[in-house]
Design a protein around this motif. Structure first.
Motif, PDB file in Angstrom:
ATOM      1  N   SER A  33      -6.512   3.479  -5.350  1.00 59.61           N
ATOM      2  CA  SER A  33      -5.744   3.863  -6.541  1.00 59.61           C
ATOM      3  C   SER A  33      -4.827   2.749  -7.037  1.00 59.61           C
ATOM      4  O   SER A  33      -4.459   2.727  -8.208  1.00 59.61           O
ATOM      5  N   THR A  34      -4.446   1.819  -6.154  1.00 60.99           N
ATOM      6  CA  THR A  34      -3.570   0.713  -6.554  1.00 60.99           C
ATOM      7  C   THR A  34      -4.182  -0.621  -6.148  1.00 60.99           C
ATOM      8  O   THR A  34      -4.750  -0.748  -5.067  1.00 60.99           O
ATOM      9  N   ASN A  35      -4.044  -1.596  -7.038  1.00 62.47           N
ATOM     10  CA  ASN A  35      -4.520  -2.966  -6.777  1.00 62.47           C
ATOM     11  C   ASN A  35      -5.978  -3.006  -6.321  1.00 62.47           C
ATOM     12  O   ASN A  35      -6.358  -3.823  -5.488  1.00 62.47           O
ATOM     13  N   SER A  36      -6.790  -2.125  -6.855  1.00 63.37           N
ATOM     14  CA  SER A  36      -8.196  -2.082  -6.470  1.00 63.37           C
ATOM     15  C   SER A  36      -8.895  -3.383  -6.855  1.00 63.37           C
ATOM     16  O   SER A  36      -8.666  -3.935  -7.935  1.00 63.37           O
ATOM     17  N   GLY A  37      -9.720  -3.896  -5.948  1.00 66.27           N
ATOM     18  CA  GLY A  37     -10.486  -5.115  -6.195  1.00 66.27           C
ATOM     19  C   GLY A  37      -9.711  -6.400  -6.033  1.00 66.27           C
ATOM     20  O   GLY A  37     -10.281  -7.484  -6.136  1.00 66.27           O
ATOM     21  N   ASP A  38      -8.407  -6.318  -5.782  1.00 62.50           N
ATOM     22  CA  ASP A  38      -7.599  -7.530  -5.616  1.00 62.50           C
ATOM     23  C   ASP A  38      -7.790  -8.133  -4.220  1.00 62.50           C
ATOM     24  O   ASP A  38      -8.122  -7.435  -3.260  1.00 62.50           O
ATOM     25  N   VAL A  39      -7.532  -9.423  -4.127  1.00 58.88           N
ATOM     26  CA  VAL A  39      -7.511 -10.090  -2.822  1.00 58.88           C
ATOM     27  C   VAL A  39      -6.147  -9.851  -2.190  1.00 58.88           C
ATOM     28  O   VAL A  39      -5.113  -9.918  -2.856  1.00 58.88           O
ATOM     29  N   SER A  40      -6.151  -9.560  -0.898  1.00 57.83           N
ATOM     30  CA  SER A  40      -4.893  -9.313  -0.209  1.00 57.83           C
ATOM     31  C   SER A  40      -4.983  -9.764   1.240  1.00 57.83           C
ATOM     32  O   SER A  40      -6.072 -10.068   1.746  1.00 57.83           O
ATOM     33  N   LEU A  41      -3.838  -9.805   1.889  1.00 57.73           N
ATOM     34  CA  LEU A  41      -3.780 -10.013   3.326  1.00 57.73           C
ATOM     35  C   LEU A  41      -3.885  -8.648   3.997  1.00 57.73           C
ATOM     36  O   LEU A  41      -3.464  -7.635   3.435  1.00 57.73           O
ATOM     37  N   PRO A  42      -4.458  -8.586   5.204  1.00 56.94           N
ATOM     38  CA  PRO A  42      -4.488  -7.296   5.898  1.00 56.94           C
ATOM     39  C   PRO A  42      -3.069  -6.768   6.076  1.00 56.94           C
ATOM     40  O   PRO A  42      -2.163  -7.508   6.443  1.00 56.94           O
ATOM     41  N   GLY A  43      -2.865  -5.501   5.797  1.00 52.61           N
ATOM     42  CA  GLY A  43      -1.529  -4.941   5.942  1.00 52.61           C
ATOM     43  C   GLY A  43      -1.366  -3.670   5.159  1.00 52.61           C
ATOM     44  O   GLY A  43      -2.293  -3.197   4.501  1.00 52.61           O
ATOM     45  N   GLY A  44      -0.170  -3.091   5.246  1.00 50.76           N
ATOM     46  CA  GLY A  44       0.085  -1.854   4.540  1.00 50.76           C
ATOM     47  C   GLY A  44       1.470  -1.324   4.822  1.00 50.76           C
ATOM     48  O   GLY A  44       2.308  -2.000   5.423  1.00 50.76           O
ATOM     49  N   LYS A  45       1.702  -0.088   4.404  1.00 50.42           N
ATOM     50  CA  LYS A  45       3.023   0.514   4.517  1.00 50.42           C
ATOM     51  C   LYS A  45       3.385   0.822   5.969  1.00 50.42           C
ATOM     52  O   LYS A  45       2.520   1.138   6.789  1.00 50.42           O
ATOM     53  N   THR A  46       4.678   0.733   6.240  1.00 48.78           N
ATOM     54  CA  THR A  46       5.193   1.091   7.553  1.00 48.78           C
ATOM     55  C   THR A  46       5.025   2.586   7.778  1.00 48.78           C
ATOM     56  O   THR A  46       5.297   3.396   6.888  1.00 48.78           O
ATOM     57  N   GLU A  47       4.560   2.949   8.973  1.00 46.14           N
ATOM     58  CA  GLU A  47       4.435   4.350   9.336  1.00 46.14           C
ATOM     59  C   GLU A  47       5.507   4.718  10.350  1.00 46.14           C
ATOM     60  O   GLU A  47       6.083   3.849  11.023  1.00 46.14           O
ATOM     61  N   GLU A  48       5.770   5.987  10.481  1.00 39.67           N
ATOM     62  CA  GLU A  48       6.881   6.465  11.287  1.00 39.67           C
ATOM     63  C   GLU A  48       6.812   5.987  12.731  1.00 39.67           C
ATOM     64  O   GLU A  48       7.830   5.718  13.359  1.00 39.67           O
ATOM     65  N   GLY A  49       5.616   5.874  13.285  1.00 36.60           N
ATOM     66  CA  GLY A  49       5.492   5.482  14.681  1.00 36.60           C
ATOM     67  C   GLY A  49       5.579   3.991  14.939  1.00 36.60           C
ATOM     68  O   GLY A  49       5.595   3.560  16.098  1.00 36.60           O
ATOM     69  N   ASP A  50       5.635   3.174  13.886  1.00 32.30           N
ATOM     70  CA  ASP A  50       5.681   1.718  14.067  1.00 32.30           C
ATOM     71  C   ASP A  50       7.048   1.283  14.580  1.00 32.30           C
ATOM     72  O   ASP A  50       8.082   1.623  13.994  1.00 32.30           O
ATOM     73  N   ALA A  51       7.049   0.503  15.648  1.00 38.50           N
ATOM     74  CA  ALA A  51       8.312   0.047  16.237  1.00 38.50           C
ATOM     75  C   ALA A  51       8.987  -1.018  15.387  1.00 38.50           C
ATOM     76  O   ALA A  51      10.207  -1.114  15.341  1.00 38.50           O
ATOM     77  N   ASN A  52       8.176  -1.854  14.700  1.00 34.72           N
ATOM     78  CA  ASN A  52       8.726  -2.941  13.895  1.00 34.72           C
ATOM     79  C   ASN A  52       7.657  -3.445  12.940  1.00 34.72           C
ATOM     80  O   ASN A  52       6.531  -2.921  12.895  1.00 34.72           O
ATOM     81  N   ASP A  53       8.001  -4.471  12.175  1.00 36.55           N
ATOM     82  CA  ASP A  53       7.073  -5.008  11.174  1.00 36.55           C
ATOM     83  C   ASP A  53       5.840  -5.637  11.813  1.00 36.55           C
ATOM     84  O   ASP A  53       4.740  -5.592  11.245  1.00 36.55           O
TER      85      ASP A  53
END
Length: 240
Positions: free
Chosen positions: A82-102
């Motif tokens: 739904s967002t930035n479809s087809g764009d080149v990006s680095l692997p990654g995404g939004k922080t989730e509740e269980g993530d200890a850090n970035d």
């Protein structure tokens, strides 16, 4: 095997030693999901502070090719997103509740998106977060992949259309680069577009991803790019 158990070439060992002392310019830990931790590090901030940017992390995964050149792993986002479809990006995404850090966010997302085993990546530093127009603080996590042959790319079809890699130093060169002047809230800035042709297609690396890779290449090669950057001012908004 190099120092600290790192099994890469001497070039990569030296790079790890060069980058390891680097300190992030904002907090590397994810405090968004831990109000107590935030209050301890920033007593003024309140857990309900809606001005604080939401957080995401991306992985700048570097490896050495057979000719000894540093390359970075990139993806082309699925056209169905739904967002930035087809764009080149680095692997990654939004922080989730269980993530200890970035770092954990970046490694988890890389595993989910492209099948990269976190144990293969030696994370050496975290770059300054960039805040997008919509208020998302994107934290670039820089890691080294000692042996690219151990990585078996497995794209998640729901998120990734293609996986490819590009030479890191191309983001310091003026070759195959275009720029567009944009303006936001009275601030004029440049967007950089890098045209790149890989074995599996032609790609345009631009915007936030290009900005992150310019910063990473400048850090790794210890020199500025061959062109004027003129970054958006909103990229440098305070992040907590």
């Amino acid at each position: 095997m190099g120092s600290n158990g790192f099994g890469g070439s001497q070039r990569l060992v030296d790079l790890v030693q060069q980058l390891r002392p680097s300190k992030p310019l904002c907090l590397p830990s994810n405090t968004n999901n831990n109000p107590k931790a935030e209050s301890e590090t920033n007593p003024i901030a309140k857990p309900s502070d809606r001005t604080r940017p939401k957080r995401a992390a991306v992985l700048i995964c570097l490896f050495e090719d057979e000719n000894g050149h540093l390359r970075v792993i990139l993806t082309k986002r699925a056209s169905t997103l739904s967002t930035n479809s087809g764009d080149v990006s680095l692997p990654g995404g939004k922080t989730e509740e269980g993530d200890a850090n970035d770092i954990e966010t970046a490694l988890r997302e890389a595993k989910e998106e492209i099948g990269l085993d976190p144990s293969l990546v030696d994370v050496v530093t975290v770059l300054e977060p960039i805040v997008t127009k919509i208020g998302m603080a994107v934290v670039p996590v820089l890691g080294i992949l000692a042996d690219i042959r151990q990585f078996n790319p497995t794209p998640n079809a729901a998120e990734v259309e293609a996986i490819f890699d590009a030479p890191l130093d191309m983001f310091l060169k003026d070759e195959n680069r275009r720029e567009e002047e944009r303006e936001w809230m009275g601030n004029k800035y440049l967007l950089h577009f890098f045209d790149y042709e890989a074995e599996n297609g032609k790609y345009v690396i631009w915007g936030l991803t290009a900005g992150i890779l310019i910063a990473a290449a400048s850090l790794v090669y210890q020199r500025p790019p061959d062109f004027q950057e003129r970054k958006p001012q909103f990229w440098s908004r305070i992040c907590l």
